[in-house]
Each structure stands twice: as C-alpha cells, then as structure tokens.
Design an enzyme around this catalytic site. Structure first.
Site, PDB file in Angstrom:
ATOM      1  CB  ILE A  18      -2.803   5.229  -3.147  1.00 35.97           C
ATOM      2  CG1 ILE A  18      -2.860   4.094  -2.115  1.00 35.97           C
ATOM      3  CG2 ILE A  18      -2.190   6.476  -2.537  1.00 35.97           C
ATOM      4  CD1 ILE A  18      -1.497   3.488  -1.757  1.00 35.97           C
ATOM      5  CE1 TYR A 166       5.040  -3.026  -5.188  1.00 37.30           C
ATOM      6  CE2 TYR A 166       5.927  -3.427  -2.992  1.00 37.30           C
ATOM      7  CZ  TYR A 166       5.138  -2.690  -3.849  1.00 37.30           C
ATOM      8  OH  TYR A 166       4.445  -1.592  -3.371  1.00 37.30           O
TER       9      TYR A 166
END
Ligand SMILES: NC(=O)c1ccc[n+]([C@@H]2O[C@H](COP(=O)([O-])OP(=O)(O)OC[C@H]3O[C@@H](n4cnc5c(N)ncnc54)[C@H](OP(=O)(O)O)[C@@H]3O)[C@@H](O)[C@H]2O)c1
Length: 275
Positions: A18, A166
């Site tokens: 990204i 995460y």
C-alpha cells in the site's frame, strides 16, 4: 492532474504494498515524496522505480530498519539536515509475525515496528511538522484491533499469536493517534488513523493466507486522509472507506491512552539507555 499546493511527504514502508502505491499516487499528483525503506539499497531501487513510473523529479529517499531505534534516530537526523519542514507523515510500515521474535533491545517486534517506531519517529519529527503547519500525521491501523489492553503483557512473554500481537500493536497505534491529536490540537498539526481495507499484499497473505482488493484501493485511502482539503481541520479520527468511523471503545479511554503514553516513554528510555 498536477496540483498547485505541493507537499513534502514522508511515507514509511513505501518499498512495497500500500505504501509503495501511495508513493506513486502522491508523486503523480506533483507532491515531493520521500520514500522510506528498511535499507539504502531497497529505498534507492524503489525510488528509481517510482521515478520511472511517475516521471517525477521530486523524489528522495531515507532508510532505517524500524526495529532499530538507533537507525530511526539516524534517519531523522539526516532528514533534519536536508529539510526544514514536513507537511505529511504517513506511518504506514507494518508487519505481522507468525512467531514471537524480539529485537536487539529485547522488544517484541510486532509491537516495536507497528507501534513504538511510529511513536518515536513522529515525536522526533514534530518540530518539522510544526514548521510545515497546517500539517498532518496519518497512522495506518487496521480493523483488526482489540477492545482490551493488557499492560502486563506488552512484550508477549505469554500467549503470543500473530493476530493477537498484530491487533494489540494497532490498538496501541490508535490510542496514540487520539492522544497525540489532542496534544497537537492548538499547533496546526492534525493526527488521524485509517483502516486501508483488506488489501492484496504480502502482509495480508502472511496473516490470513488470503488475497484482498487491489493495492490502489488501499493507497487511495492514504492519499485521501493525507491530502484532501475537506479534512484540513479534522483530527483525532479513525477512517474506514474515507468516512469517519468508530474504533473499539477502549481506544477512546483517556486513562488507557495516558498510561500507554507514559509506559511507552519508559520503554523507549530504557531501550535507548542500554544501547
Ligand atoms: N493489507 C491489508 O489488508 C491491511 C489491512 C489493514 C491494515 N494494513 C496495514 O497497512 C500497512 C501497509 O501494509 P501492506 O499490507 O502494504 O504490507 P506490505 O506489502 O508487507 O508492506 C509493508 C511495508 O512496511 C515495510 N516494513 C516492514 N517492516 C519494516 C521494518 N522493520 N523496517 C522498515 N520497513 C519495514 C515493508 O518493507 P519491505 O518491503 O522491506 O518488507 C513494506 O514496505 C501496514 O501498517 C498494515 O498493518 C494492511
């Protein structure tokens, strides 16, 4: 489209996924984009690829392994030598690790790279962001974040799983976003965070062994929150699909935000003292 208001933009983790696509989109818009990579070779080769694709002559690069506080500090020092302002910092770099790993400071790596690094980097760059005001910080977080925060297990000495670690690192980054936004409210620096969507990158494959939407869709969300004029006074928000959305309840808890900030300063102080 070439825009008239050219911004100086630093995107962490712009060598892939990204961040890489966002660098291309922002360069195409005429902005001055600083590519960040984990080492010099990667940063330079990515900058050359972005240059070839966009024909921009406004590119530069910096490098640091974001697991290393010393390298972050060195990168920032170089940044201060070259630039006297920063208009937009996008904290995009992120990892998910299947197994618990610790870095040279004894810090668990998901927490270190996804949260401590943006905390440290952003604070070191505040003077330049102030010089660039109205300026913006955009933190790339995730819908994968939690509604609880265990301060006793920040380094995952027990119960590690890739997704839990995460999610906790992204929860921390959201907590940081909201408190920093408040601290900088009167300084002309906005701070927001966003979920980029489920995007087809190596991180998504590593996490869920599945694909997602094209990177361009995620990248355009970074461009939107980072540069769109209608968000110039919007701060302390969480965006999903370019709309203000709600993160979990705990991320709005002032006491948790402040405790985390304090604990983070202590963790950084002791890591920097040892090394
Ligand atoms: N993809 C999704 O569905 C999704 C969903 C929600 C949130 N996100 C978030 O979006 C952001 C971008 O992720 P992505 O999906 O584009 O993943 P990606 O393709 O794996 O890109 C991650 C970028 O971070 C860099 N990076 C990782 N560890 C680093 C370190 N120690 N030092 C310096 N750079 C480092 C990578 O560098 P290398 O190229 O050297 O590896 C790469 O440029 C992350 O914060 C991620 O958590 C992604």
């Amino acid at each position: 489209m070439v825009i008239t208001e050219k911004k100086l933009i630093l995107i962490t983790g712009s060598t892939d996924g990204i961040g890489y696509q966002a660098a291309i989109e922002l360069a195409k818009l005429g902005h001055q984009v600083i590519i960040h990579g984990r080492n010099r070779e990667k940063a330079v080769s990515t900058m050359n690829k972005v240059q070839e694709t966009t024909k921009s002559n406004q590119l530069n690069f910096v490098y640091a392994d974001l697991g290393s506080l010393a390298q972050i500090r060195e990168m920032v020092n170089k940044f201060y030598e070259h630039y006297d302002r920063l208009d937009l910092l996008i904290n995009n770099a992120g990892v998910i690790r299947q197994k618990r790993t610790v870095n040279q400071y004894g810090l668990e790596e998901t927490f270190a790279i996804n949260y401590l690094a943006p905390f440290y980097l952003t604070n070191l760059l505040l003077d330049l962001l102030e010089n660039g005001r109205p300026s913006r910080v955009v933190n790339v977080v995730s819908r994968v974040h939690s509604n609880h925060f265990d301060f006793d297990n920040l380094q995952w000495k027990k119960g590690y799983t890739a997704v839990k670690a995460y999610a906790k690192s992204k929860t921390a980054l959201i907590l940081f976003t909201y408190l920093l936004a408040e601290k900088l409210q009167s300084k002309g620096i906005t701070v927001n965070c966003l979920h980029p969507g489920r995007i087809n990158t190596k991180l998504l494959h590593a996490a869920f062994q599945a694909g997602g939407e094209p990177v361009i869709k995620g990248a355009r969300k970074l461009v939107y929150v980072g540069t769109s004029p209608e968000l110039k006074d919007v701060t302390g928000k969480y965006f999903v699909n370019n709309r203000i959305s709600s993160s979990t309840k705990i991320t709005y808890n002032k006491e948790v935000q402040e405790t985390l900030w304090k604990r983070t300063e202590e963790i950084l102080k002791s890591a920097l003292e040892v090394h």
